[in-house]
Design an enzyme around this catalytic site. Sequence first.
Site, PDB file in Angstrom:
ATOM      1  N   TYR A 165      13.909   2.438 -13.835  1.00  0.00           N
ATOM      2  CA  TYR A 165      12.773   1.516 -13.718  1.00  0.00           C
ATOM      3  C   TYR A 165      13.015   0.253 -14.525  1.00  0.00           C
ATOM      4  CZ  TYR A 165       8.417  -0.661 -15.163  1.00  0.00           C
ATOM      5  OH  TYR A 165       7.454  -1.588 -15.484  1.00  0.00           O
ATOM      6  N   LEU A 176       0.825  -1.211   0.000  1.00  0.00           N
ATOM      7  CA  LEU A 176       0.000   0.000   0.000  1.00  0.00           C
ATOM      8  C   LEU A 176       0.860   1.262   0.000  1.00  0.00           C
ATOM      9  CD1 LEU A 176      -3.052  -0.877   2.286  1.00  0.00           C
ATOM     10  CD2 LEU A 176      -2.895  -0.928  -0.216  1.00  0.00           C
ATOM     11  N   VAL A 219       2.425  16.914 -23.227  1.00  0.00           N
ATOM     12  CA  VAL A 219       2.939  15.927 -24.177  1.00  0.00           C
ATOM     13  C   VAL A 219       4.448  16.098 -24.255  1.00  0.00           C
ATOM     14  CG1 VAL A 219       2.951  15.184 -26.591  1.00  0.00           C
ATOM     15  CG2 VAL A 219       0.792  15.872 -25.495  1.00  0.00           C
ATOM     16  N   THR A 263       7.781  -6.275 -17.931  1.00  0.00           N
ATOM     17  CA  THR A 263       7.456  -5.215 -18.888  1.00  0.00           C
ATOM     18  C   THR A 263       8.278  -5.338 -20.158  1.00  0.00           C
ATOM     19  OG1 THR A 263       7.579  -2.806 -19.212  1.00  0.00           O
ATOM     20  CG2 THR A 263       9.141  -3.771 -17.690  1.00  0.00           C
ATOM     21  N   ASP A 264       7.758  -4.753 -21.243  1.00  0.00           N
ATOM     22  CA  ASP A 264       8.527  -4.710 -22.485  1.00  0.00           C
ATOM     23  C   ASP A 264       9.681  -3.716 -22.404  1.00  0.00           C
ATOM     24  OD1 ASP A 264       7.042  -2.349 -22.521  1.00  0.00           O
ATOM     25  OD2 ASP A 264       6.133  -2.682 -24.477  1.00  0.00           O
ATOM     26  N   GLU A 265       9.673  -2.846 -21.411  1.00  0.00           N
ATOM     27  CA  GLU A 265      10.714  -1.823 -21.329  1.00  0.00           C
ATOM     28  C   GLU A 265      12.098  -2.407 -21.056  1.00  0.00           C
ATOM     29  OE1 GLU A 265       9.829   1.890 -19.417  1.00  0.00           O
ATOM     30  OE2 GLU A 265       7.679   1.468 -19.420  1.00  0.00           O
ATOM     31  N   LYS A 319      13.569  -3.714 -13.335  1.00  0.00           N
ATOM     32  CA  LYS A 319      12.722  -4.826 -13.764  1.00  0.00           C
ATOM     33  C   LYS A 319      13.550  -5.880 -14.498  1.00  0.00           C
ATOM     34  CE  LYS A 319       8.922  -5.530 -13.510  1.00  0.00           C
ATOM     35  NZ  LYS A 319       8.182  -6.320 -12.470  1.00  0.00           N
TER      36      LYS A 319
END
Length: 356
Positions: free
Chosen positions: A158, A33, A214, A132-134, A162
């Site tokens: 990040y 949490l 953006v 993840t694909d990253e 991963k």
Amino acid sequence: MILVTGGAGFIGTNFVLDWVAKIGEPVLNLDKLTYAGNLENLASLADDARHRFVQGDIGDSALVGRLLAENAVRAVVNFAAESHVDRSIHGPAAFIETNVVGTFGLLEAVRAYWGALPAERKAAFRFLHVSTDEVYGSLDPQAPAFTEQHRYEPNSPYSASKAASDHLVRAYHHTYGLPVLTTNCSNNYGPFHFPEKLIPLMIVNALAGKPLPVYGDGQQIRDWLYVGDHCSAIRRVLEAGGVGEVYNVGGWNEKPNLEIVRTVCALLDEKRPRADGKSYTEQIAYVTDRPGHDRRYAIDARKIERELGWKPAETFDTGIRKTVEWYLANADWVARVQSGAYREWLSKNYSERPAA
């Protein structure tokens, strides 16, 4: 019973809700949490005996080991992760702690539990790691999409964290025989998405009359996967995936970020028009790109379709419409998440419940 870690976050929430509704097997839900974990997401299961929530850290091996043993867990689905690239740039330590050290602690607890199981239960046990694909890095505009054989080239704290967790999971299979499965997904979107990510941020800011930021030229390309499709893919991999295998999960929806923003604006123009009659696109504001921003991700999801018969049910058009409609119908949820009032709800609703 299965153990789901990170089951109060965006994807974990959707998985737990879908699992209980479609499979009906009891779920033990472990979540720390942090800011993105919201137990209010699971309010519909508050009185459902098939869902038990425990607040805790995946890196707490003693806690995890006790939960596994006391509940005769047959499988673990690991969603627990810090996952926002921008946050990893500003504060990478939390990502190393959760995604690397935390995954290590979880694997150690699971290895000890699995190693002591009777032969039949040991053979049937699975540890499914959601990634993840990253981890694959950035693709050139005309390069083939990521396959499971693509070399890891993470470019942010990040994705590096991963990638490290993926390597740990692989190592625990090859070294100790732990029966693991790994999924690498593309960008998810859908209900309960914390409004710091692109799609919910655009919806929330548009409705509030704020700028729609953006990055750079907005031509960063991502493959978009509706979260309900991701959940069905994980269920299928857990059911029939080959031990030690990796499965890429994608939506076959490569789109530049600017197109995503314009699509969200068009749907809001249709469903919740601005009072002045102008388009929400007038709120688009280009901002300085973030450091090391990957230009393109793309998932080749043919392996999971070929071997397990899975493919996404939603197109981007159907998925994004469902998503916008959900946020319009759940403005109170958005307001509470943004204000932090959902934590007050958590205290009110669960403070008198017995500890695990």
